[in-house]
Design an enzyme around this catalytic site. Structure first.
Site, PDB file in Angstrom:
ATOM      1  CG  ASP A 130      57.558 -32.564  86.549  1.00 38.08           C
ATOM      2  OD1 ASP A 130      58.048 -32.034  87.562  1.00 38.08           O
ATOM      3  OD2 ASP A 130      58.144 -32.616  85.457  1.00 38.08           O
ATOM      4  CG  ASP A 165      59.747 -27.975  88.844  1.00 38.76           C
ATOM      5  OD1 ASP A 165      60.955 -28.164  89.071  1.00 38.76           O
ATOM      6  OD2 ASP A 165      59.037 -28.779  88.206  1.00 38.76           O
TER       7      ASP A 165
END
Length: 170
Positions: free
Chosen positions: A125, A144
């Site tokens: 991330d 995402d």
């Protein structure tokens, strides 16, 4: 059958899934090479930063503290969901472009995170949204984002005009 697309349905939209996968992996590769773990590069002060974080769990780090079994559980779920999405895409008709785009986005995002999970044991991330130093949304990535946009599009697609059967977004 005026709505028919052919035996491959809307699989032509798999190019979008591939594009999401490539952008996702390229961006993760870039930020992993540029940043140290949890380092932040401020893009918009008090709102948006680049960072580097590893997530061994699912969304919002769900089950991240588990012993490692979750890696394979989430990988199996992603594989199953991806298979369902491909079949769904194949069965779509000609006038279901909005739905095809939504499914392709979710599929591309799922495959991007699946690759990380299988190859690395965690998902990379790098996007951090926050409000000053008071509130931080969990770090996330391009995959995402694609999943979220696709899911919102799927939700919007559920709202059909009762009179025409056409989606409200058309």
């Amino acid at each position: 059958m005026p709505n028919a697309v052919g035996r491959f349905g809307r699989l032509s939209w798999l190019w979008l899934s591939l594009l999401v996968l490539v952008i996702d992996q390229a961006s993760k590769f870039y930020f992993e090479g540029k940043l140290e773990m949890f380092q932040q590069i401020v893009v918009i002060p008090d709102l948006f930063s680049w960072t580097l974080a590893y997530n061994t769990g699912a969304a919002f780090s769900f089950l991240a503290d588990s012993s490692g079994w979750q890696r394979w559980l989430f990988a199996l779920i992603a594989i199953a969901v991806s298979a369902v999405l491909v079949v769904w895409l194949k069965r779509l008709g000609r006038n279901e472009t909005w739905l095809a785009i939504a499914l392709a986005l979710v599929l591309g995002g799922a495959l991007g995170n699946l690759y990380d999970r299988i190859a690395l044991g965690h998902v990379i991330d790098f996007i951090l949204v926050h409000w000053q130093n008071r509130w931080y949304f969990p770090a996330f990535n391009f995959a995402d984002s694609a999943i979220t946009v696709g899911a919102v599009m799927l939700a919007l697609d559920m709202f059909k005009s009762k009179k025409t059967g056409e989606a409200v977004h058309d």
